[in-house]
Design an enzyme around this catalytic site. Structure first.
Site, PDB file in Angstrom:
ATOM      1  N   CYS A 149       0.840  -1.200   0.000  1.00  0.00           N
ATOM      2  CA  CYS A 149       0.000   0.000   0.000  1.00  0.00           C
ATOM      3  C   CYS A 149       0.880   1.256   0.000  1.00  0.00           C
ATOM      4  O   CYS A 149       1.739   1.410   0.872  1.00  0.00           O
ATOM      5  CB  CYS A 149      -0.912  -0.005   1.216  1.00  0.00           C
ATOM      6  SG  CYS A 149      -1.966   1.451   1.332  1.00  0.00           S
ATOM      7  N   ILE A 211      -0.392  -5.760  -9.577  1.00  0.00           N
ATOM      8  CA  ILE A 211       0.303  -4.859  -8.663  1.00  0.00           C
ATOM      9  C   ILE A 211      -0.695  -4.193  -7.716  1.00  0.00           C
ATOM     10  O   ILE A 211      -1.906  -4.240  -7.953  1.00  0.00           O
ATOM     11  CB  ILE A 211       1.047  -3.748  -9.426  1.00  0.00           C
ATOM     12  CG1 ILE A 211       0.072  -2.998 -10.339  1.00  0.00           C
ATOM     13  CG2 ILE A 211       2.228  -4.322 -10.186  1.00  0.00           C
ATOM     14  CD1 ILE A 211       0.631  -1.788 -11.080  1.00  0.00           C
ATOM     15  N   THR A 213      -1.688  -0.327  -5.982  1.00  0.00           N
ATOM     16  CA  THR A 213      -1.855   0.965  -6.641  1.00  0.00           C
ATOM     17  C   THR A 213      -0.523   1.670  -6.897  1.00  0.00           C
ATOM     18  O   THR A 213       0.455   1.468  -6.201  1.00  0.00           O
ATOM     19  CB  THR A 213      -2.769   1.886  -5.817  1.00  0.00           C
ATOM     20  OG1 THR A 213      -2.302   1.928  -4.463  1.00  0.00           O
ATOM     21  CG2 THR A 213      -4.197   1.376  -5.847  1.00  0.00           C
ATOM     22  N   GLY A 238      -7.148   1.912 -11.628  1.00  0.00           N
ATOM     23  CA  GLY A 238      -8.016   2.127 -12.780  1.00  0.00           C
ATOM     24  C   GLY A 238      -7.329   1.864 -14.106  1.00  0.00           C
ATOM     25  O   GLY A 238      -6.190   1.381 -14.170  1.00  0.00           O
ATOM     26  N   GLY A 264      -4.865  -4.591 -11.919  1.00  0.00           N
ATOM     27  CA  GLY A 264      -4.541  -3.214 -12.290  1.00  0.00           C
ATOM     28  C   GLY A 264      -5.258  -2.789 -13.557  1.00  0.00           C
ATOM     29  O   GLY A 264      -4.783  -3.054 -14.645  1.00  0.00           O
TER      30      GLY A 264
END
Length: 324
Positions: A149, A211, A213, A238, A264
């Site tokens: 994260c 992955i 973010t 996104g 992802g």
């Protein structure tokens, strides 16, 4: 040809077996399809996960759980940007002891639907990971280690996943206290993701999720002259991150012998197939739910099936095929 154990049980020419051609075995576990719910999206309650499961997910991943209750960052925690979202949730959760009843409820709900449960956990050191893993292990089918994260702060998340030694230590510690498969979720925010991947493989990881973010990044409100997110910055998810995620999966596949779950920017079957060709044996969907609704899992499964049937292929034929 895939280097991992991914098999189908049905004749690929049998259109009646459209969904069955997506059956696969990973980590010694049978999944009805390779399209899973990613951590942090609709993974808070059993009812939310049941809705996802009934719409076609092969596995669901819980929100990331730590030792103690964590309120997370102040609102706003998410903002839409061109090509995706920035989010800075801050790992909000009630703590493992309070959440364990909910996880057990989730497990029972998913068992009825033949959907597997992935427990996402986090900590600031190997001891915290160890404690959470010991508690959650008997209530889930797999454990995913959130060492990636980018906005957690306090020594959590990517503070661990950007360091080979710390990543190795967390994985090896968790592997020593649990018999369920352990997957390390990696951050793209590193100089060489292959280094981290080989480190967690050496530590005993059964698989890798790639992955988490990208970033962190930030957005500024030019009227108030202040950052929009309460945490100032957050991780990017996104559609815009998909090419970066695919390249990371491609690199990891060339460096390790353990299966990869790709995530992802996946919103279509074509997206999922790209990840598989790069080396992913399965995929996770997160913000894609925003674009195509809860039905996205069935839609992606249908699109993958149609591709395989049209080309007269099995999943094992496409996993990692661009490396040939």
């Amino acid at each position: 040809m895939s280097k991992f154990s991914v098999h189908n049980k049905n004749n690929i020419n049998d259109t009646n077996g459209k969904k069955d051609i997506l059956n696969l075995n990973l980590f010694g576990i049978d999944f009805k399809n390779p399209v899973f719910l990613a951590a942090g999206v609709m993974g808070e309650t059993g009812s939310a996960m049941r809705r996802i499961a009934k719409n076609g997910a092969g596995a669901v991943c819980t929100k990331s759980i730590g030792i103690e209750k964590k309120p997370g960052h102040n609102n706003p925690t998410m903002v839409e940007v061109e090509g995706g979202f920035l989010n800075a949730m801050g790992l909000p959760n009630p703590g493992i002891d309070e959440y364990i009843d909910e996880i057990e409820y989730i497990r029972k709900q998913m068992k009825d639907l033949n959907v597997k449960v992935i427990g996402s956990i986090y900590g600031k050191n190997e001891k915290e990971f160890e404690k959470v893993a010991e508690t959650i292990a008997e209530h889930v089918d797999l454990i995913e280690l959130n060492i990636s994260c980018p906005h957690a702060g306090g020594g959590y998340g990517s503070s661990i996943g950007q360091d080979c030694n710390l990543s190795h230590k967390v994985v090896s510690t968790v592997k020593n206290v649990t018999k369920v498969p352990v997957i390390a979720k990696l951050t793209p925010n590193v100089t060489d993701i292959k280094e981290i991947a080989t480190s967690v493989e050496d530590a005993g990881a059964d698989g890798i999720t790639a992955i988490n973010t990208l970033g962190p990044g930030m957005v500024i409100d030019i009227e108030s002259k202040k950052p929009i997110l309460g945490n100032i910055y957050g991780g990017m998810s996104g559609k815009a991150v998909k090419p970066i995620a695919i390249k990371n999966v491609y690199d990891i596949y060339s460096a390790v012998e353990i299966p990869i779950i790709g995530v992802g920017g996946i919103t279509t079957g074509s997206d999922a197939i790209e990840f598989m060709m790069a080396g992913a044996s399965a995929v996770q969907v997160g913000t894609g739910v925003y674009y195509r609704g809860y039905e996205i899992f069935n839609k992606i499964n249908d699109e993958i099936s149609e591709y395989l049937l049209k080309k007269e292929l099995k999943m094992s034929d496409i996993i990692g095929c661009v490396h040939n």
